[in-house]
Each structure stands twice: as C-alpha cells, then as structure tokens.
Design a protein around this motif. Sequence first.
Motif, PDB file in Angstrom:
ATOM      1  N   GLU A  45      26.298   9.675  13.652  1.00 30.15           N
ATOM      2  CA  GLU A  45      27.193  10.773  13.772  1.00 30.15           C
ATOM      3  C   GLU A  45      27.457  11.327  14.960  1.00 30.15           C
ATOM      4  O   GLU A  45      28.955  11.536  15.472  1.00 30.15           O
ATOM      5  N   GLN A  46      26.421  11.710  15.706  1.00 32.04           N
ATOM      6  CA  GLN A  46      26.604  12.311  17.047  1.00 32.04           C
ATOM      7  C   GLN A  46      27.458  10.957  18.057  1.00 32.04           C
ATOM      8  O   GLN A  46      27.991  11.536  18.722  1.00 32.04           O
ATOM      9  N   MET A  47      27.182  10.002  17.768  1.00 31.34           N
ATOM     10  CA  MET A  47      27.854   8.960  18.622  1.00 31.34           C
ATOM     11  C   MET A  47      29.407   8.900  18.212  1.00 31.34           C
ATOM     12  O   MET A  47      30.144   8.532  19.177  1.00 31.34           O
ATOM     13  N   LYS A  48      29.776   9.275  16.787  1.00 35.90           N
ATOM     14  CA  LYS A  48      31.261   9.443  16.705  1.00 35.90           C
ATOM     15  C   LYS A  48      31.820  10.740  17.275  1.00 35.90           C
ATOM     16  O   LYS A  48      32.793  10.836  17.926  1.00 35.90           O
ATOM     17  N   LEU A  49      30.841  11.687  17.159  1.00 36.36           N
ATOM     18  CA  LEU A  49      31.539  13.171  17.786  1.00 36.36           C
ATOM     19  C   LEU A  49      31.346  13.219  19.258  1.00 36.36           C
ATOM     20  O   LEU A  49      32.412  13.918  19.840  1.00 36.36           O
ATOM     21  N   HIS A  50      30.533  12.566  19.767  1.00 34.81           N
ATOM     22  CA  HIS A  50      30.453  12.562  21.416  1.00 34.81           C
ATOM     23  C   HIS A  50      30.142  11.317  22.033  1.00 34.81           C
ATOM     24  O   HIS A  50      28.905  10.935  22.402  1.00 34.81           O
ATOM     25  N   PRO A  51      31.183  10.492  22.094  1.00 37.09           N
ATOM     26  CA  PRO A  51      31.162   9.073  22.578  1.00 37.09           C
ATOM     27  C   PRO A  51      30.935   9.025  23.947  1.00 37.09           C
ATOM     28  O   PRO A  51      30.270   7.886  24.557  1.00 37.09           O
ATOM     29  N   GLU A  52      31.205   9.921  24.619  1.00 41.52           N
ATOM     30  CA  GLU A  52      30.931  10.325  26.134  1.00 41.52           C
ATOM     31  C   GLU A  52      29.586  10.388  26.424  1.00 41.52           C
ATOM     32  O   GLU A  52      29.303   9.694  27.628  1.00 41.52           O
ATOM     33  N   ARG A  53      28.743  10.865  25.650  1.00 38.55           N
ATOM     34  CA  ARG A  53      27.161  10.776  25.996  1.00 38.55           C
ATOM     35  C   ARG A  53      26.635   9.665  25.511  1.00 38.55           C
ATOM     36  O   ARG A  53      26.903   8.915  24.813  1.00 38.55           O
TER      37      ARG A  53
ATOM     38  N   ASN B 237      22.228  11.492  22.366  1.00 38.45           N
ATOM     39  CA  ASN B 237      22.741  11.788  20.952  1.00 38.45           C
ATOM     40  C   ASN B 237      21.656  11.726  19.963  1.00 38.45           C
ATOM     41  O   ASN B 237      22.045  11.621  18.842  1.00 38.45           O
TER      42      ASN B 237
END
Length: 109
Positions: free
Chosen positions: A37-45, A50
């Motif tokens: 979920e975090q990788m989809k929301l914040h792919p730049e990090r 994440n």
Amino acid sequence: MKHVWKSIKQHPIPVTCYLFFLFICYSSIKNSFYLNEQMKLHPERGGIVNGGEASAITNAMTYFVGFIFLLVSVIRGSSKNGDGTFYLWFALSVIIAMVIAGNSSEIVR
C-alpha cells in the motif's frame, strides 16, 4: 470435534506455541500488505522508508520459527510414543502456514 479438543488437552504447549506462530504469520501478511500500500501511495520513497524492513524482519521470523517448529514436530512425530500422528499433522499445519505467510508478498502484487 471431540478428537480435536482431546488433542488440545493432551498437548497444550505445542498448541499455544502454534497460536504464537500464527500471530507471527499474521504480522508478516499484514506488513506485506502495508508495504504494498505504501509503495503504491509513495513510489518516490524507497522500500525501507515505506516499511520494507519490518516486512523483511517478520518474513524472516516466520521462516525461522516455522523451521524450528517443523524440525521439532518431525522429531516428536517420529518418536515411538503414541503422539506420532498429532505431531505429523501439526507439521503439515506449520508448512501450510509458512507457505501462505511466505507468499503473501507475491499475492499482494
């Protein structure tokens, strides 16, 4: 069902440890879903930011505790006292939980 309760009464320590193992498996699955979920929301990090480190640690704990459980179950199941079938079924349930928790990161993708 009567046979299940009888087995639980005869082997309370392995059943309690198995419940702890299932909690570790649940944590592993939950962390894999959170990481996805975090990788989809914040792919730049990066993955560590994440939550990838927590996911990796719980996956490693799942396999470590699972292999110890599996080893003990097979050793106890192959002993000559009458508990062989319980521990072999117990080993099968450990393998199933390890496969589900271990593949949770692949299921999420």
